[in-house]
Design an enzyme around this catalytic site. Structure first.
Site, PDB file in Angstrom:
ATOM      1  CG  ASP A 171      33.083  -9.424 -29.474  1.00  0.00           C
ATOM      2  OD1 ASP A 171      33.846  -9.708 -30.421  1.00  0.00           O
ATOM      3  OD2 ASP A 171      32.565 -10.297 -28.739  1.00  0.00           O
TER       4      ASP A 171
ATOM      5  CD  GLU B  98      42.172 -13.171 -30.216  1.00  0.00           C
ATOM      6  OE1 GLU B  98      41.912 -14.351 -30.568  1.00  0.00           O
ATOM      7  OE2 GLU B  98      41.318 -12.271 -30.124  1.00  0.00           O
TER       8      GLU B  98
END
Length: 298
Positions: free
Chosen positions: A9, A100
């Protein structure tokens, strides 16, 4: 298509070329497109273009700043979807929500409210026609999100980050974070020293369809279609003798002393197994013929 595939990613911190990752064995890439309702990764377009050039599967993610606010979550999702459409992300791929700590994202609003907001975000993406998933660290997924609700709604869709060190060449499953619904495991943040997160899929992310088929257990045989109980049968010629006679049986398998000729057609009214032999009923209970002597013609 294999379920265990390596992938990366990337965000603005990585370069625009994905070639090194492809050469190292990555099969897919998840590119950060957006954050909040205003930020667009300026490298995303070129990173996606490079993934395509390297014949890697392309997915995308959004970094959340909505915390536990469902209305803000919907606004961020619409912004994300709009950008995914602009970048022509295939609807065969996943749009991931990165929820997050960071960029002011509040992760202490309570599990109920946070999960509600997360589900609201994912629904917008899902309703736009994409596959959807949720990313976070293992500890936060356990403590701050009701992952059971997420999995119940969207299936196996968790992308979990958990690793003991920042460098790895291959995933060490001794450190795998056991939890339900894991689709991808992010196992390091400096894969092969390339300065990029290393991931491995645990499901086939790239199936052409998400249609759910009934799974047949190894010991379970498919049920045969029920046979028609009425119709027409033909008694073919045996040994080239059109006058050959076939003796009839009763319902208990005893011969009745009655016969039918070959080269004749009969209507049957039932199908029954007699002493392990499939038979067709041609009239009363005393007129059964073993199926081996007949052919169904309608």
């Amino acid at each position: 298509m294999a379920s265990r595939q390596l992938g990366i990613d990337a965000a603005v911190y990585q370069g625009t070329s994905m070639t090194a990752y492809h050469n190292a064995g990555a099969k897919f890439g998840i590119i950060k497109l957006t954050e909040g309702t205003g930020y667009i990764n300026p490298k995303a377009h070129y990173q996606i273009k490079s993934l395509h050039a390297n014949h890697m599967y392309v997915h995308a993610y959004h970094f959340a700043t909505f915390g536990y606010n469902a209305s803000r979550a919907k606004a961020e999702a619409k912004f994300f979807v709009s950008r995914a459409q602009t970048e022509n992300i295939s609807k065969k791929r996943y749009l991931w929500l990165d929820w997050e700590t960071g960029s002011g994202n509040c992760v202490t609003g309570g599990k109920v409210a946070s999960t509600k907001a997360i589900l609201a975000f994912m629904k917008i993406c899902h309703d736009a026609g994409y596959k959807v998933g949720l990313y976070s660290g293992a500890s936060l997924l356990r403590a701050a999100i009701d992952t059971k609700k997420v999995i119940k709604k969207f299936g196996t869709c968790i992308w979990v980050a958990s690793y003991p060190t920042d460098y790895a060449t291959e995933p060490n499953f001794n450190y795998f974070p056991s939890m339900d619904g894991v689709a991808i495991w992010q196992f390091c943040d400096n894969w092969k020293g390339l300065g990029v997160d290393g991931n491995i899929s645990l499901i086939d992310l790239h199936k052409e369809t998400t249609t759910v088929h009934k799974t047949i257990k190894p010991t379970e045989k498919p049920k045969p279609k029920p046979e028609k109980k009425t119709g027409v049968v033909y008694a073919p010629v045996i040994n080239h003798n059109s006058n050959w006679m076939i003796q009839l049986m009763d319902g208990n398998g005893h011969y009745t002393g009655k016969y039918i000729k070959t080269n004749s057609r009969w209507k049957y009214f039932d199908v029954k197994t007699i002493k392990g032999t499939k038979c067709y009923k041609l009239g009363t209970d005393k007129q059964y013929v073993p199926a081996k002597f007949l052919k169904v013609i309608e």
